[in-house]
Design a protein around this motif. Structure first.
Motif, PDB file in Angstrom:
ATOM      1  N   UNK A  27     -17.844  19.600 -29.756  1.00 53.63           N
ATOM      2  CA  UNK A  27     -16.473  19.763 -29.281  1.00 53.63           C
ATOM      3  C   UNK A  27     -15.503  19.042 -30.209  1.00 53.63           C
ATOM      4  N   UNK A  28     -14.316  19.568 -30.314  1.00 54.91           N
ATOM      5  CA  UNK A  28     -13.320  19.001 -31.229  1.00 54.91           C
ATOM      6  C   UNK A  28     -12.823  17.633 -30.772  1.00 54.91           C
ATOM      7  N   UNK A  29     -12.866  17.350 -29.493  1.00 56.37           N
ATOM      8  CA  UNK A  29     -12.395  16.075 -28.981  1.00 56.37           C
ATOM      9  C   UNK A  29     -13.235  14.893 -29.437  1.00 56.37           C
ATOM     10  N   UNK A  32     -13.411  12.841 -34.075  1.00 52.55           N
ATOM     11  CA  UNK A  32     -12.922  11.610 -34.681  1.00 52.55           C
ATOM     12  C   UNK A  32     -13.875  10.440 -34.414  1.00 52.55           C
ATOM     13  N   UNK A  33     -14.343  10.320 -33.196  1.00 54.98           N
ATOM     14  CA  UNK A  33     -15.248   9.203 -32.888  1.00 54.98           C
ATOM     15  C   UNK A  33     -16.587   9.355 -33.608  1.00 54.98           C
ATOM     16  N   UNK A  34     -17.061  10.584 -33.769  1.00 54.91           N
ATOM     17  CA  UNK A  34     -18.301  10.803 -34.514  1.00 54.91           C
ATOM     18  C   UNK A  34     -18.106  10.519 -36.000  1.00 54.91           C
ATOM     19  N   UNK A  35     -16.956  10.879 -36.547  1.00 56.11           N
ATOM     20  CA  UNK A  35     -16.685  10.578 -37.947  1.00 56.11           C
ATOM     21  C   UNK A  35     -16.614   9.069 -38.189  1.00 56.11           C
ATOM     22  N   UNK A  36     -15.987   8.354 -37.275  1.00 54.84           N
ATOM     23  CA  UNK A  36     -15.920   6.895 -37.394  1.00 54.84           C
ATOM     24  C   UNK A  36     -17.321   6.278 -37.316  1.00 54.84           C
ATOM     25  N   UNK A  37     -18.144   6.774 -36.398  1.00 55.37           N
ATOM     26  CA  UNK A  37     -19.497   6.249 -36.271  1.00 55.37           C
ATOM     27  C   UNK A  37     -20.344   6.571 -37.506  1.00 55.37           C
ATOM     28  N   UNK A  38     -20.077   7.699 -38.130  1.00 54.83           N
ATOM     29  CA  UNK A  38     -20.843   8.083 -39.316  1.00 54.83           C
ATOM     30  C   UNK A  38     -20.499   7.207 -40.509  1.00 54.83           C
ATOM     31  N   UNK A  39     -19.300   6.654 -40.537  1.00 50.57           N
ATOM     32  CA  UNK A  39     -18.889   5.831 -41.682  1.00 50.57           C
ATOM     33  C   UNK A  39     -19.143   4.335 -41.468  1.00 50.57           C
ATOM     34  N   UNK A  40     -19.627   3.952 -40.302  1.00 49.20           N
ATOM     35  CA  UNK A  40     -19.874   2.534 -40.036  1.00 49.20           C
ATOM     36  C   UNK A  40     -20.845   1.886 -41.027  1.00 49.20           C
ATOM     37  N   UNK A  41     -21.932   2.523 -41.436  1.00 47.08           N
ATOM     38  CA  UNK A  41     -22.845   1.850 -42.369  1.00 47.08           C
ATOM     39  C   UNK A  41     -22.225   1.594 -43.739  1.00 47.08           C
TER      40      UNK A  41
END
Length: 45
Positions: A27-29, A32-41
């Motif tokens: 889902x589009x909502x 953003x949170x998934x993108x932020x979590x993907x860049x955490x490492x």
């Protein structure tokens, strides 16, 4: 209710849960949170 009916119900319920999780993940909502979590490492302190 015999075992085959129970197995059919479990299969249908599992498929519905799979489709629900798939729809939630794409889902589009949540993008953003998934993108932020993907860049955490890659973040440095």
């Amino acid at each position: 209710m015999d075992i085959n009916t129970l197995r059919s119900v479990a299969t249908v319920a599992s498929f519905i849960a799979f489709v629900a999780i798939w729809a939630w993940a794409w889902s589009r909502g949540n993008r953003q949170s998934f993108d932020e979590a993907a860049h955490l490492p890659f973040e440095q302190e």
